[in-house]
Design a protein around this motif. Structure first.
Motif, short mmCIF file in Angstrom:
data_model
loop_
_atom_site.label_atom_id
_atom_site.label_comp_id
_atom_site.label_asym_id
_atom_site.label_seq_id
_atom_site.Cartn_x
_atom_site.Cartn_y
_atom_site.Cartn_z
N GLN A 66 5.53 -2.39 5.63
CA GLN A 66 6.61 -2.61 5.17
C GLN A 66 6.09 -4.74 4.64
O GLN A 66 6.76 -5.42 3.87
N THR A 67 5.01 -5.12 5.36
CA THR A 67 4.96 -6.63 5.50
C THR A 67 2.89 -6.78 4.85
O THR A 67 3.17 -8.19 5.34
N ARG A 68 2.19 -5.83 5.09
CA ARG A 68 1.14 -6.29 4.54
C ARG A 68 0.72 -5.71 2.87
O ARG A 68 0.67 -4.54 3.13
N ALA A 69 -0.21 -6.62 2.65
CA ALA A 69 -0.43 -6.10 1.33
C ALA A 69 -1.52 -5.51 1.16
O ALA A 69 -1.62 -5.02 -0.15
N GLU A 70 -2.61 -5.77 2.10
CA GLU A 70 -3.72 -4.35 2.34
C GLU A 70 -3.06 -3.51 2.34
O GLU A 70 -3.84 -1.90 2.53
N PHE A 71 -2.07 -2.90 2.84
CA PHE A 71 -1.48 -1.69 3.36
C PHE A 71 -0.62 -1.02 2.20
O PHE A 71 0.08 0.30 2.39
N ARG A 72 -0.17 -1.63 1.32
CA ARG A 72 0.98 -1.97 0.34
C ARG A 72 0.21 -0.22 -0.60
O ARG A 72 1.67 0.77 -0.54
N SER A 73 -0.60 -0.45 -0.73
CA SER A 73 -1.34 0.97 -2.08
C SER A 73 -1.65 2.07 -1.54
O SER A 73 -1.70 3.21 -1.65
N LEU A 74 -1.51 2.25 -0.06
CA LEU A 74 -1.70 3.23 0.73
C LEU A 74 -1.18 4.34 1.01
O LEU A 74 0.22 3.44 1.55
N GLY A 75 -0.82 5.44 1.36
CA GLY A 75 -0.26 6.44 2.22
C GLY A 75 -0.09 6.49 3.84
O GLY A 75 -0.80 5.60 4.19
N VAL A 76 1.06 7.07 3.57
CA VAL A 76 1.41 7.43 5.23
C VAL A 76 0.09 7.69 6.31
O VAL A 76 -0.26 7.02 7.19
N GLY A 77 -0.44 8.96 5.92
CA GLY A 77 -1.55 9.30 5.99
C GLY A 77 -2.71 8.03 6.08
O GLY A 77 -4.21 7.96 6.89
N GLN A 78 -3.39 7.33 5.14
CA GLN A 78 -4.33 6.45 4.67
C GLN A 78 -4.30 5.41 5.85
O GLN A 78 -5.05 4.63 6.36
N SER A 79 -2.82 5.24 6.28
CA SER A 79 -2.32 4.30 6.89
C SER A 79 -3.03 4.19 7.98
O SER A 79 -3.55 3.48 9.54
N LEU A 80 -2.86 5.67 8.94
CA LEU A 80 -2.45 5.58 10.27
C LEU A 80 -4.13 5.75 10.24
O LEU A 80 -4.75 5.36 11.22
#
Length: 343
Positions: A66-80
């Motif tokens: 919700q808040t970080r641009a570098e996570f915006r293009s990642l999916g749930v699995g990649q973010s985890l």
């Protein structure tokens, strides 16, 4: 001599009777002596804490999406995977302490306020009837009450979860300007720092979209849940599976309609932590328009998929823990019905 023996015999008989009476009299424990509403507060708070801790990794990832641009293009699995790689397993639980500290009183207040508002409406506005629409009104008012009482803790949870300090070597793992950001040590540090910077108003930064979102969400959740239950055949009304299904569906529908407001709230809460600095949003509507214009309308639903993923196990764990706590606290259906009738 005979009189002494008689007194001794009488004393022995009395002691024996006292022991027998004590053995036959049910022992009143501390748990049994508690008012039913206190037991339910404890059960609800504990269940909320268990559920929040179980889904903490998904909650942390949702906030980052919700808040970080570098996570915006990642999916749930990649973010985890990114959080695990750079912060380790404990990174999943950053901000969870504040989340649990907030959810325990929040769950208790929400439940108590809901019951009180519902009884008040039924007692004073009998012309409105007693259908699910009463749950809509009572649930909305209860959600607002709980939010106002616990919002600073939610603010602290978000700020702690927003921090992505790397414990595995590369400090910023791809972020710019991270060295200029504030680093909080814990809940107390967040609250004291925010209060020094902005006073009481700072502690409630973002409460506008929170209230705007929670009023319809809490109301819709109660309304849909009760409406669905009213269509369930009588033989299935006590089924745990039925309650889980109705509760999960109610949460999913309510969350979908109000999620954009949650995104605005999160971004308002972490504005001073972002590299650009400064205040962007004047109010809720300004925040919605700004995000749509500068980030795209899709950003209003960033992290919604992970919300769907976490809400079902959250409801399931919450119900299971609550039922277990009710058994441990000796809360019986009869006591509950007596309490509601007395109310």
């Amino acid at each position: 001599m005979g009189s002494s023996a008689q007194r001794s015999s009488t004393l022995t008989t009395n002691v024996a009777d006292l022991v027998d009476a004590s053995a036959n009299r049910p022992e009143v424990s501390l748990i049994d002596s508690m008012p039913v509403y206190v037991k339910e507060l404890i059960a609800g708070g504990a269940a909320g804490g268990f559920a929040k801790t179980a889904i903490a990794p998904l909650e942390r990832t949702k906030i980052l999406l919700q808040t970080r641009a570098e996570f915006r293009s990642l999916g749930v699995g990649q973010s985890l995977n990114k959080v695990l790689k750079n912060e380790g397993f404990l990174g999943f639980y950053k901000g969870n302490g504040a989340s649990v500290v907030r959810i325990v009183p929040y769950a208790a207040l929400h439940y108590m306020a809901y019951e009180r508002y519902r009884c008040w409406i039924l007692d004073n506005y009998s012309s409105l009837g007693s259908g699910p629409h009463i749950d809509l009104l009572a649930g909305s008012a209860a959600g607002g009450t709980a939010v106002l009482c616990t919002y600073p803790l939610d603010l602290a949870r978000t700020k702690l979860a927003y921090q992505v300090v790397n414990t595995r070597g590369n400090f910023n793992y791809g972020m710019k300007g991270v060295h200029t950001q504030i680093s909080y040590k814990g809940i107390g540090d967040v609250l004291s720092s925010v209060y020094k910077e902005g006073g009481l108003r700072g502690l409630y930064r973002g409460v506008g979209p929170t209230l705007t979102g929670i009023l319809p969400y809490a109301g819709l959740k109660f309304y849909i849940y009760e409406k669905l239950k009213s269509h369930v055949p009588e033989e299935y009304e006590k089924s745990i599976g039925m309650k889980l299904s109705c509760g999960a569906l109610a949460g999913l529908v309510g969350q979908t309609f109000t999620y954009p407001l949650d995104v605005v709230r999160r971004q308002m809460q972490v504005e001073n932590l972002q590299p650009s600095g400064g205040v962007k949003y004047k109010n809720t509507m300004h925040g919605l328009k700004y995000i749509i214009r500068n980030q795209g309308w899709q950003k209003l639903f960033a992290g919604l998929s992970i919300n769907y993923i976490k809400i079902v196990p959250s409801v399931a764990i919450g119900f299971t823990a609550y039922d277990a706590m009710k058994v441990w606290l000796h809360i019986t259906p009869q006591q509950k019905s007596q309490r509601i009738t007395a109310s």
